[in-house]
Design an enzyme around this catalytic site. Sequence first.
Site, mmCIF file in Angstrom:
data_model
loop_
_atom_site.group_PDB
_atom_site.id
_atom_site.type_symbol
_atom_site.label_atom_id
_atom_site.label_comp_id
_atom_site.label_asym_id
_atom_site.label_seq_id
_atom_site.Cartn_x
_atom_site.Cartn_y
_atom_site.Cartn_z
ATOM 1 N N HIS A 49 26.508 18.620 -28.154
ATOM 2 C CA HIS A 49 27.939 18.429 -28.310
ATOM 3 C C HIS A 49 28.498 19.523 -29.220
ATOM 4 O O HIS A 49 27.738 20.258 -29.868
ATOM 5 C CB HIS A 49 28.243 17.035 -28.899
HETATM 6 P P1 TYD Z 1 24.980 11.042 -31.512
HETATM 7 O O1 TYD Z 1 26.052 11.936 -31.977
HETATM 8 O O2 TYD Z 1 24.880 10.814 -30.021
HETATM 9 O O3 TYD Z 1 23.592 11.548 -32.099
HETATM 10 P P2 TYD Z 1 22.380 12.378 -31.463
HETATM 11 O O4 TYD Z 1 22.966 13.424 -30.588
HETATM 12 O O5 TYD Z 1 21.658 12.936 -32.633
HETATM 13 O O6 TYD Z 1 21.540 11.386 -30.711
HETATM 14 O O7 TYD Z 1 25.125 9.643 -32.251
HETATM 15 C C1 TYD Z 1 24.287 8.567 -31.959
HETATM 16 C C2 TYD Z 1 25.025 7.286 -32.303
HETATM 17 O O8 TYD Z 1 25.232 7.178 -33.711
HETATM 18 C C3 TYD Z 1 26.393 7.171 -31.653
HETATM 19 O O9 TYD Z 1 26.556 5.829 -31.226
HETATM 20 C C4 TYD Z 1 27.359 7.460 -32.753
HETATM 21 C C5 TYD Z 1 26.619 7.020 -33.995
HETATM 22 N N1 TYD Z 1 26.939 7.793 -35.218
HETATM 23 C C6 TYD Z 1 27.668 7.186 -36.219
HETATM 24 O O10 TYD Z 1 28.104 6.020 -36.114
HETATM 25 N N2 TYD Z 1 27.916 7.889 -37.372
HETATM 26 C C7 TYD Z 1 27.488 9.169 -37.526
HETATM 27 O O11 TYD Z 1 27.734 9.778 -38.592
HETATM 28 C C8 TYD Z 1 26.761 9.808 -36.457
HETATM 29 C C9 TYD Z 1 26.283 11.226 -36.580
HETATM 30 C C10 TYD Z 1 26.506 9.067 -35.311
#
Ligand code: TYD
Length: 133
Positions: A49
């Site tokens: 992203h």
């Molecule tokens: P995501 O951005 O998809 O993380 P990655 O790409 O590392 O797997 O986030 C995973 C989940 O966590 C998503 O449901 C959003 C949540 N999240 C939060 O609630 N707070 C945060 O600070 C972050 C980074 C993610």
Amino acid sequence: MNYKLIDMNLFGDENGRLISIQQNSNCDFDIKRVFYIFDTKPGIVRGAHANRNSEFLLIAINGSCKVKIDDGKNVEIVELNSPHIALYLDKMLWKEMYDFSYNAILLVCTNTEYDEKEYIRNYQSYLEAVGNA
Ligand code: TYD
């Protein structure tokens, strides 16, 4: 491409070490949020992203991973494998984290509170946003 690797100052001695992350010292933005990524299974890509407002500081405080950084024109790959090397990423860079070692813990500091609305999770939309579609 606006990213940089920062060699963090190490404190301590042969008995133990410490690294401090501090805004206006080794972190250029005001830190509003800290999270860490761990338990990532082999073959998994995390991130994938871009963020409209968030800048990041990434540190593999344990283990290692690779980070693919893409500005819509060029792609660079950085391996993080040391608790004293930090990767700064500006906003609006597409990033993917992968090849996590089994014990990897990736610490992330950012200047924003979590807001899903500032995420661009579709690569084609990202290219359009940076004017390179
Ligand atoms: P995501 O951005 O998809 O993380 P990655 O790409 O590392 O797997 O986030 C995973 C989940 O966590 C998503 O449901 C959003 C949540 N999240 C939060 O609630 N707070 C945060 O600070 C972050 C980074 C993610």
